[in-house]
Design an enzyme around this catalytic site. Sequence first.
Site, mmCIF file in Angstrom:
data_model
loop_
_atom_site.group_PDB
_atom_site.id
_atom_site.type_symbol
_atom_site.label_atom_id
_atom_site.label_comp_id
_atom_site.label_asym_id
_atom_site.label_seq_id
_atom_site.Cartn_x
_atom_site.Cartn_y
_atom_site.Cartn_z
ATOM 1 N N TRP A 152 45.964 28.757 40.363
ATOM 2 C CA TRP A 152 47.852 28.293 39.996
ATOM 3 C C TRP A 152 48.071 29.738 40.041
ATOM 4 C CZ3 TRP A 152 49.146 30.563 35.520
ATOM 5 C CH2 TRP A 152 47.816 30.684 34.526
ATOM 6 N N ASN A 153 48.242 30.720 40.162
ATOM 7 C CA ASN A 153 49.194 31.635 39.822
ATOM 8 C C ASN A 153 50.164 32.251 40.822
ATOM 9 O OD1 ASN A 153 46.265 32.990 39.948
ATOM 10 N ND2 ASN A 153 46.956 34.790 38.910
ATOM 11 N N ALA A 178 44.304 25.020 43.347
ATOM 12 C CA ALA A 178 44.484 24.479 41.781
ATOM 13 C C ALA A 178 45.112 23.277 41.043
ATOM 14 C CB ALA A 178 45.147 25.272 40.454
ATOM 15 N N SER A 233 38.258 32.762 37.665
ATOM 16 C CA SER A 233 37.783 32.876 36.278
ATOM 17 C C SER A 233 36.103 33.136 36.650
ATOM 18 C CB SER A 233 38.100 31.963 35.188
ATOM 19 O OG SER A 233 36.880 31.277 35.048
ATOM 20 N N GLU A 254 37.097 36.790 44.048
ATOM 21 C CA GLU A 254 37.757 37.597 42.918
ATOM 22 C C GLU A 254 38.422 37.005 41.250
ATOM 23 O OE1 GLU A 254 41.439 38.355 42.010
ATOM 24 O OE2 GLU A 254 41.711 37.704 43.867
ATOM 25 N N LEU A 255 37.159 37.534 40.656
ATOM 26 C CA LEU A 255 37.642 36.664 39.586
ATOM 27 C C LEU A 255 38.223 37.335 38.753
ATOM 28 C CD1 LEU A 255 33.216 36.605 39.439
ATOM 29 C CD2 LEU A 255 35.512 34.812 40.496
ATOM 30 N N CYS A 288 45.048 38.287 37.890
ATOM 31 C CA CYS A 288 44.440 38.625 37.469
ATOM 32 C C CYS A 288 44.338 40.480 37.689
ATOM 33 C CB CYS A 288 43.246 38.114 38.623
ATOM 34 S SG CYS A 288 43.692 38.328 40.410
ATOM 35 N N GLU A 462 39.068 40.538 50.078
ATOM 36 C CA GLU A 462 40.974 40.350 50.913
ATOM 37 C C GLU A 462 41.488 41.290 51.171
ATOM 38 O OE1 GLU A 462 41.759 36.801 47.940
ATOM 39 O OE2 GLU A 462 40.049 35.577 49.122
#
Length: 482
Positions: A152-153, A178, A233, A254-255, A288, A462
Amino acid sequence: MSAVALIRGRAYIAGEWVATGTHLDVLDPATGERVGRVPRCGAEQARAAVDGACGVFEQWRSLSAIDRAAPLHRMARTMERREEELATLLTREQGKPLAEARGEIRYAASFLTWFAEEARRMYGETVPAPSADGRIFVLRQPVGVGVAITPWNFPCAMVTRKLGPALAAGCPLILKPAEATPLSALALAAIAEEAGIPAGAFSVLTGDRADAADLGDALIGDARVRKLSFTGSTAVGKKLLEASAATVKRVSLELGGNAPFVVLDDADVDAAVAGCLIAKFRNAGQTCVAANRILVQDGIYERFRDALAQAIAALRVGPGLEPGVQIGPLIDRRAFDKVHALVADARDAGARSTVGGGQAEAGGTFFTPTLLEDVSADMRISREEVFGPVAPLTRFGSDAEGMALANGTPAGLIAYLYGRDFSRLVRGYEALEAGMVGVNTGLVSTAEVPFGGWKESGLGREGSRHGLEDWTELKSVTVALD
Ligand code: SIN
């Protein structure tokens, strides 16, 4: 001139706009008001999306690179032309300041442009064979149907960072955005449809948190899906990696980041503070790549702290659509409670909040930009991603001590390093255990950069040419001549 409606209340599956009979409300995090309503999708819709993607795969992959690139270019141009509408929608469902939302739309469009261009450079190799009558060629071919799960960010940019390379490489993509921010994703689907992306090549399945298991099982359990690309996450990424093992899918993750922001004692204080504000407070700290641990060398500590404190105290908090606002609300109450708990825990363990430290005047999920001092590496706030507008400061002595602190977590997405002496900077960025390093800059995110992490921060890249490669398989062809 395009006038396609951008606000959609249906999922987009295999070229159809679909209602399912149940829905989920999308709320404005600044006001709690309903911005829209989207369907809750489940296994049936997931299967329809995979059927549609498989049905179009052969046709899509067989197009020339230029023909695959053309609708991506058209999508990007529409996004640029309709930036204000898309940015306003993004701010309403996500909360970030409008100026940042405009920046995100441009950032999102740049991935489509970049990968439309990269499609034409999906080069293979010719390898000298060991015998005179042998030939070896290496081809790059699309990996197959892909699934993307996005956070969602960055409701637009994280979609196009996956959609661009997938389609450019020849892979249909099924997106699960999301639950908090599905409207931007559906707006992108409307733009994709109008741009001529064929039915099935891009589907968007909306759903609630409670639908995630159903959707996840149907999509990840389907052997026809050959790749999963997830941003989110570390805990969820590990579960998806495990679930993907059953059908040995290609997985890009991508965590979480827990980024160190290292300020050496010869740094330009003003530049370091300016970089720290970007790295820490962009999107209210909900990235992140946010500076999570600000590590400052003894010789510059007081000067940097005082300047940073002044800058943080001046940040303007409020609803993202209000002019001049720099810090919007946190996405929801759960996010707010987590940030609150991390600050409380740090205080209990001996840290001091010298600026901010709790709920902002605006109430709701608005959190005051906060400076925490005397933070140590063993506190929860140093070990977990804050995902909020809190800057925790930790002091260090030698360069080696700074690097050890910076590397002392299982995460390795990004690190920031500020200083002047060239040799110290080179030794520093070489020592940092991270997929990305920002040297004297607090922002590295562009379509040209290979974006991704080391250690538990993820797999794959990416953006950049590597982002396209991640959607391809290598095929070697060995030929024996007569
Ligand atoms: C993220 O927070 O997941 C992405 C941030 C960026 O692209 O800059």
